[in-house]
Design an enzyme around this catalytic site. Structure first.
Site, short mmCIF file in Angstrom:
data_model
loop_
_atom_site.label_atom_id
_atom_site.label_comp_id
_atom_site.label_asym_id
_atom_site.label_seq_id
_atom_site.Cartn_x
_atom_site.Cartn_y
_atom_site.Cartn_z
N CYS A 108 0.69 -1.24 -0.13
CA CYS A 108 -0.06 0.03 0.00
C CYS A 108 0.95 1.27 0.11
CB CYS A 108 -0.95 0.03 1.19
SG CYS A 108 -2.12 -1.55 1.35
N HIS A 249 -3.40 7.18 2.63
CA HIS A 249 -3.85 5.85 2.34
C HIS A 249 -5.39 5.62 2.67
CE1 HIS A 249 -3.93 1.73 1.25
NE2 HIS A 249 -3.56 1.38 2.60
N ASN A 279 -9.97 -0.23 0.38
CA ASN A 279 -8.60 0.06 0.35
C ASN A 279 -8.29 -0.63 -0.97
OD1 ASN A 279 -5.85 -0.36 0.69
ND2 ASN A 279 -5.95 -1.24 2.85
O1 UT7 Z 1 -3.36 -1.31 3.77
C1 UT7 Z 1 -2.81 -1.98 4.50
C2 UT7 Z 1 -3.07 -1.68 5.91
N1 UT7 Z 1 -4.15 -2.49 6.34
C3 UT7 Z 1 -4.78 -1.65 7.35
O2 UT7 Z 1 -4.45 -0.54 7.59
C4 UT7 Z 1 -5.99 -2.41 8.10
C5 UT7 Z 1 -5.77 -1.96 9.68
N2 UT7 Z 1 -6.60 -2.65 10.42
C6 UT7 Z 1 -8.11 -2.29 10.36
O3 UT7 Z 1 -8.29 -1.56 9.55
C7 UT7 Z 1 -8.87 -2.77 11.46
O4 UT7 Z 1 -8.14 -3.49 12.43
C8 UT7 Z 1 -9.83 -4.00 10.83
C9 UT7 Z 1 -11.16 -3.34 10.06
C10 UT7 Z 1 -9.20 -4.99 10.03
C11 UT7 Z 1 -10.64 -4.57 12.10
O5 UT7 Z 1 -11.21 -3.77 12.80
P1 UT7 Z 1 -11.21 -4.11 14.38
O6 UT7 Z 1 -11.82 -2.86 15.29
O7 UT7 Z 1 -9.54 -4.03 14.84
O8 UT7 Z 1 -11.74 -5.14 14.69
P2 UT7 Z 1 -11.13 -6.55 15.45
O9 UT7 Z 1 -10.20 -7.33 14.48
O10 UT7 Z 1 -11.00 -6.44 16.61
O11 UT7 Z 1 -12.36 -7.41 15.51
C12 UT7 Z 1 -13.48 -7.16 16.23
C13 UT7 Z 1 -14.72 -8.37 16.23
C14 UT7 Z 1 -14.24 -9.80 16.34
O12 UT7 Z 1 -15.13 -10.54 17.04
P3 UT7 Z 1 -14.84 -10.98 18.36
O13 UT7 Z 1 -13.63 -11.79 18.57
O14 UT7 Z 1 -14.99 -9.69 19.15
O15 UT7 Z 1 -15.89 -11.65 18.88
C15 UT7 Z 1 -14.02 -10.19 14.93
O16 UT7 Z 1 -14.15 -11.59 14.78
O17 UT7 Z 1 -15.20 -8.21 14.94
C16 UT7 Z 1 -15.40 -9.67 14.12
N3 UT7 Z 1 -15.15 -9.21 12.71
C17 UT7 Z 1 -16.10 -8.95 11.89
N4 UT7 Z 1 -17.57 -8.88 12.31
C18 UT7 Z 1 -18.42 -8.66 11.16
C19 UT7 Z 1 -14.13 -9.06 12.07
N5 UT7 Z 1 -14.32 -8.89 10.82
C20 UT7 Z 1 -15.67 -8.91 10.73
C21 UT7 Z 1 -16.76 -8.47 9.85
N6 UT7 Z 1 -18.01 -8.50 10.06
N7 UT7 Z 1 -16.38 -8.37 8.39
#
Ligand code: UT7
Length: 323
Positions: A108, A249, A279
């Site tokens: 990215c 980004h 993204n």
């Molecule tokens: O371009 C390269 C760089 N990439 C990035 O910049 C991405 C950076 N990271 C992020 O943008 C965020 O960390 C994410 C959007 C990927 C995830 O957001 P988060 O607030 O960090 O969520 P999380 O990974 O802590 O997940 C929270 C909950 C989990 O459930 P539990 O364990 O709390 O029960 C996940 O399993 O949300 C769940 N979850 C989803 N639920 C519904 C993860 N993905 C989804 C989904 N729909 N698509």
């Protein structure tokens, strides 16, 4: 800079459509990322096709012909094939002369990397017009069974013509790029390289898809993008408050909001298009820059700051005085 252009495939895939494929919802995706929809290329449209379309738009904007381009650099992590380079494939599609053509893989942050490489090669004196393209068909490496990644990414392309400009203090003032390979495992695609060539097992284990530890990536992204932005501004004696427009980004609206707060810059200086494209990795910066420019959000004399972060880990920032 001589010209800018972008392209996104016409097919729109909404969050609601994805909720029919994986266990997710429009509410979750919007609240956690800001994304509403993304563009997905069809089977016959390759990464090189997206890049060539963006390049044609940039050449039209710059009013230059294919024979005037004397260097082509492509940033992508979704090449048409491991080799030859996507740059060589695009060269043929655009009918460019037998100029140097090569790809750079910095995920990215790739577009910031190729801006720097292109500028340095122009400065060396051997080239006049460099075409730099960020293009991605990320839908080709998405695991459509993994809700933690497949909702985040989209396809697209953006391109800039860098033209040697003798006017001091105008155009691209400078770039800072950096990497930390030690954190590479938090965002990668393990299968398909010489470490794990394709076998029945690697395919069944879904090793040929993008893998990401989202939370870890998020934390590093906010920290290093802010650091990199402050570094390029300090190098050129520009105060954060003097920046007119920040093209960040487009990965997650929460990352951009945190950078805005930490830098003390209002969100209206940060054009956003991740709601419509998700993204798009190396295409993200030129796609957002092109849109912001066409919407009249960037004017002659403005300081424009580009900041990006990606797999590698890689990151970087570019300071432009627009003209
Ligand atoms: O371009 C390269 C760089 N990439 C990035 O910049 C991405 C950076 N990271 C992020 O943008 C965020 O960390 C994410 C959007 C990927 C995830 O957001 P988060 O607030 O960090 O969520 P999380 O990974 O802590 O997940 C929270 C909950 C989990 O459930 P539990 O364990 O709390 O029960 C996940 O399993 O949300 C769940 N979850 C989803 N639920 C519904 C993860 N993905 C989804 C989904 N729909 N698509």
């Amino acid at each position: 800079m001589g010209g800018i252009g972008s392209y996104a495939p016409p097919q729109i895939v909404s969050n609601q459509a994805l909720a029919k494929i994986v266990d997710t919802s429009d509410e979750w995706i919007r609240a956690r990322t800001g994304i509403r929809e993304r563009r997905i290329a069809n089977n016959g449209e390759n990464c090189s096709d997206l890049g060539a379309k963006a390049a044609r738009a940039a050449m039209a904007h710059a009013k230059i012909d294919p024979e005037d381009i004397d260097l082509l650099i492509v940033a992508t992590m979704t090449p048409d094939m491991p080799f030859p380079s996507t740059a060589c494939i695009i060269q043929t599609k655009l009918g460019l002369r037998n100029i140097p053509c090569f790809d750079i893989v910095a995920a990215c942050a790739g577009f910031i990397y190729i801006l720097d490489v292109g500028c340095q090669m122009l400065k060396s004196g051997n080239y006049r017009n460099a075409l730099v393209i960020g293009c991605e068909k990320l839908s080709s490496i998405m695991d459509w069974q993994d809700r933690t990644t497949c909702v985040l990414f989209g396809d697209g392309a953006g391109a800039i013509i860098l033209t040697k400009n003798e006017t001091a203090g105008l155009g691209i003032l400078g770039t800072c790029i950096a990497a930390n390979g030690a954190d590479g495992k938090i965002l990668n695609m393990p299968g398909g390289g010489s470490n794990e060539p394709a076998t029945t097992e690697t395919v069944l284990d879904r090793r040929h898809y993008l893998k990401m530890m989202g939370k870890e990536v998020f934390k590093v992204a906010v920290r290093v993008m802010e650091q990199s932005a402050l570094e390029v501004l300090a190098t050129h004696n520009v105060k954060p408050e003097d920046v007119d427009c920040v093209i960040s980004h487009q990965a997650n609206i929460r990352i951009i909001e945190l950078i805005s707060t930490r830098m003390g810059l209002p969100m209206d200086k940060f054009p956003i298009n991740l709601d419509r494209y998700g993204n798009t990795s190396a295409a993200s910066i030129p796609l957002a820059l092109d849109e912001a420019y066409r919407e009249g959000r960037i004017k002659s004399g403005n300081y424009v700051l580009l900041i990006a972060f990606g797999a590698g880990l890689t990151w970087g920032s570019t300071l432009i005085k627009w003209h």
